[in-house]
Design an enzyme around this catalytic site. Sequence first.
Site, PDB file in Angstrom:
ATOM      1  N   PRO A 134      39.574 -26.560  -2.163  1.00 61.97           N
ATOM      2  CG  PRO A 134      37.383 -26.707  -2.921  1.00 61.97           C
ATOM      3  CD  PRO A 134      38.676 -26.427  -3.504  1.00 61.97           C
ATOM      4  CB  CYS A 140      35.631 -31.152   3.986  1.00 62.07           C
ATOM      5  SG  CYS A 140      34.277 -30.583   3.193  1.00 62.07           S
ATOM      6  CB  ALA A 180      32.672 -27.747   1.333  1.00 61.11           C
ATOM      7  CD  GLN A 223      33.678 -26.047  -2.359  1.00 58.09           C
ATOM      8  OE1 GLN A 223      34.021 -26.555  -1.568  1.00 58.09           O
ATOM      9  NE2 GLN A 223      33.762 -26.456  -3.755  1.00 58.09           N
ATOM     10  CE1 TYR A 230      28.307 -33.186  -0.356  1.00 63.95           C
ATOM     11  CE2 TYR A 230      30.148 -32.657  -1.675  1.00 63.95           C
ATOM     12  CZ  TYR A 230      29.700 -33.388  -0.579  1.00 63.95           C
ATOM     13  OH  TYR A 230      30.435 -34.217  -0.053  1.00 63.95           O
ATOM     14  CG  LEU A 280      44.510 -38.484  -9.299  1.00 57.08           C
ATOM     15  CD1 LEU A 280      44.010 -39.977 -10.042  1.00 57.08           C
ATOM     16  CD2 LEU A 280      45.327 -38.805  -8.131  1.00 57.08           C
ATOM     17  NE  ARG A 326      43.281 -37.274  -4.234  1.00 56.31           N
ATOM     18  CZ  ARG A 326      42.744 -37.801  -4.750  1.00 56.31           C
ATOM     19  NH1 ARG A 326      42.475 -39.260  -4.550  1.00 56.31           N
ATOM     20  NH2 ARG A 326      42.491 -37.626  -6.233  1.00 56.31           N
TER      21      ARG A 326
HETATM   22  C1  LIG Z   1      40.619 -34.091   2.463  1.00 52.94           C
HETATM   23  C2  LIG Z   1      39.849 -33.873   1.195  1.00 52.94           C
HETATM   24  C3  LIG Z   1      38.760 -32.858   1.596  1.00 52.94           C
HETATM   25  C4  LIG Z   1      38.124 -32.346   0.360  1.00 52.94           C
HETATM   26  N1  LIG Z   1      37.002 -31.431   0.675  1.00 52.94           N
HETATM   27  C5  LIG Z   1      36.606 -30.772  -0.476  1.00 52.94           C
HETATM   28  C6  LIG Z   1      35.717 -29.738  -0.365  1.00 52.94           C
HETATM   29  O1  LIG Z   1      35.588 -28.985   0.724  1.00 52.94           O
HETATM   30  N2  LIG Z   1      35.149 -29.047  -1.552  1.00 52.94           N
HETATM   31  C7  LIG Z   1      35.267 -29.752  -2.688  1.00 52.94           C
HETATM   32  O2  LIG Z   1      34.797 -29.022  -3.724  1.00 52.94           O
HETATM   33  N3  LIG Z   1      36.126 -30.633  -2.940  1.00 52.94           N
HETATM   34  C8  LIG Z   1      36.900 -31.328  -1.935  1.00 52.94           C
HETATM   35  N4  LIG Z   1      37.696 -32.219  -2.116  1.00 52.94           N
HETATM   36  C9  LIG Z   1      38.043 -32.586  -3.395  1.00 52.94           C
HETATM   37  C10 LIG Z   1      39.136 -31.783  -3.936  1.00 52.94           C
HETATM   38  O3  LIG Z   1      38.925 -30.390  -3.560  1.00 52.94           O
HETATM   39  C11 LIG Z   1      39.839 -32.337  -5.309  1.00 52.94           C
HETATM   40  O4  LIG Z   1      38.862 -31.919  -6.292  1.00 52.94           O
HETATM   41  C12 LIG Z   1      40.074 -33.890  -5.377  1.00 52.94           C
HETATM   42  O5  LIG Z   1      40.492 -34.430  -4.473  1.00 52.94           O
HETATM   43  C13 LIG Z   1      40.801 -34.031  -6.594  1.00 52.94           C
HETATM   44  O6  LIG Z   1      42.135 -33.189  -6.620  1.00 52.94           O
HETATM   45  P1  LIG Z   1      43.452 -34.293  -6.180  1.00 52.94           P
HETATM   46  O7  LIG Z   1      43.650 -35.382  -7.157  1.00 52.94           O
HETATM   47  O8  LIG Z   1      44.411 -33.067  -6.208  1.00 52.94           O
HETATM   48  O9  LIG Z   1      43.243 -34.536  -4.575  1.00 52.94           O
HETATM   49  C14 LIG Z   1      38.247 -32.854  -1.207  1.00 52.94           C
HETATM   50  C15 LIG Z   1      39.369 -33.736  -1.410  1.00 52.94           C
HETATM   51  C16 LIG Z   1      40.017 -34.154  -0.012  1.00 52.94           C
HETATM   52  C17 LIG Z   1      41.268 -34.989  -0.445  1.00 52.94           C
END
Ligand SMILES: Cc1cc2nc3c(=O)[nH]c(=O)nc-3n(C[C@H](O)[C@H](O)[C@H](O)COP(=O)(O)O)c2cc1C
Length: 371
Positions: free
Chosen positions: A25, A27, A59, A102, A185, A304, A327
């Site tokens: 998820p 945002c 979210a 979510q 949260y 990551l 990301r």
């Molecule tokens: C732009 C953005 C928005 C995010 N929004 C949410 C969200 O709505 N809910 C959530 O649980 N995590 C959110 N995260 C966290 C990601 O879901 C993820 O857990 C975190 O970025 C680590 O994963 P990654 O290294 O692949 O980016 C967000 C991350 C990014 C980069």
Amino acid sequence: MSHAKLFTPFRVGSLEFANRIVIAPMCQYSAEDGCMTDWHTIHLGQLALSGAALLTIEATAVEADGRITYGDVGLYSDANEKAMAVVLKSVRRWSDMPIAIQLAHAGRKASCEVPWKGGAQLPVNDPHGWQTVAPSNVPFQAGENPPQALDRDALARIRNSFVASAKRAERLGLDGVQLHGAHGYLLHQFLSPLANQRDDEYGGSLENRMRFPLEVFDAVRAAFPANKPVTMRVSGTDWAEGGWTIEETVTFAKALEARGCSGIHVSSGGMTPAQKIPVGPSYQVPLARAVKDAVKIPVIAVGLITDFEQAEAIIGTGDADMIALARGILYDPRWPWHAAAHFGAQVKAPDQYLRSQPAQLRDLFSVGKKG
Ligand SMILES: Cc1cc2nc3c(=O)[nH]c(=O)nc-3n(C[C@H](O)[C@H](O)[C@H](O)COP(=O)(O)O)c2cc1C
């Protein structure tokens, strides 16, 4: 034939997954009064063509005051539901990727500016701000407007709001619900002693701190179709002294499993500015492994995970059942295509793009299906 575990099918309840790649998820802060906009059609639309197994909608607040920012998506009104239906109609016309949502309440981390304008908390008297709520009247960081502690009636109201949003999700035909119990949260605020300083049955012992998140889980599980998954996203640790720990996460995961939870998505952090996170590739995978060792329900690792072989190793060694990308898939929305190419596996592609299949990869795209 590819031997990559990343491209083996998987099943959760009624949901069939073509591979082990989940879109986490994310945002977008691009809603208006909680209503999705055409940005969401573009954003979710392109991710729905990525070949991943599951798309998770960002979210989504169960109450207006549960939004992190005034730009967050909500599912607390008929208008919100209608706007989401419009987006889903477009996305589903061209993709049959399962879509989960979510559901969230930001608690004391609500009423903020959008990240690209600094992300700071907005005061109550700001046109875009409001009074926040939380288990206790302890702010996220010094200098912020303290949240109002939730009384019993307010807890019942928020629990009912989670249920009402889950029913809207059902009406929208969404394939699964993930409850946001991570990143500092509201549900996580109940779990962590750093935010929860209550002296009633919702605070103190671990059993008491888990009570409200488990009540919300039970109520949502009962309200959402039994064959569709309801999962929980957790922070495996607060990465801070006196905070929520991986041992407590394992106990929480077992309690969720006993109540019929369909899966645990293991993230971390977000509870306090004092957190010290050892960031690096796969940094949260050991937390997922600790949960995986304790439960039989599916576990999803995130954080990551960027390389194909790294993802394959997480699934192959049994650290987790699925991996989630955030990301990495924004940066490369064709990550699952490229991973399939790397492993000699197959991935779904929309008919309109079939001619992009590289000449040397004659079996990359599975054909004859939507998206
Ligand atoms: C732009 C953005 C928005 C995010 N929004 C949410 C969200 O709505 N809910 C959530 O649980 N995590 C959110 N995260 C966290 C990601 O879901 C993820 O857990 C975190 O970025 C680590 O994963 P990654 O290294 O692949 O980016 C967000 C991350 C990014 C980069």
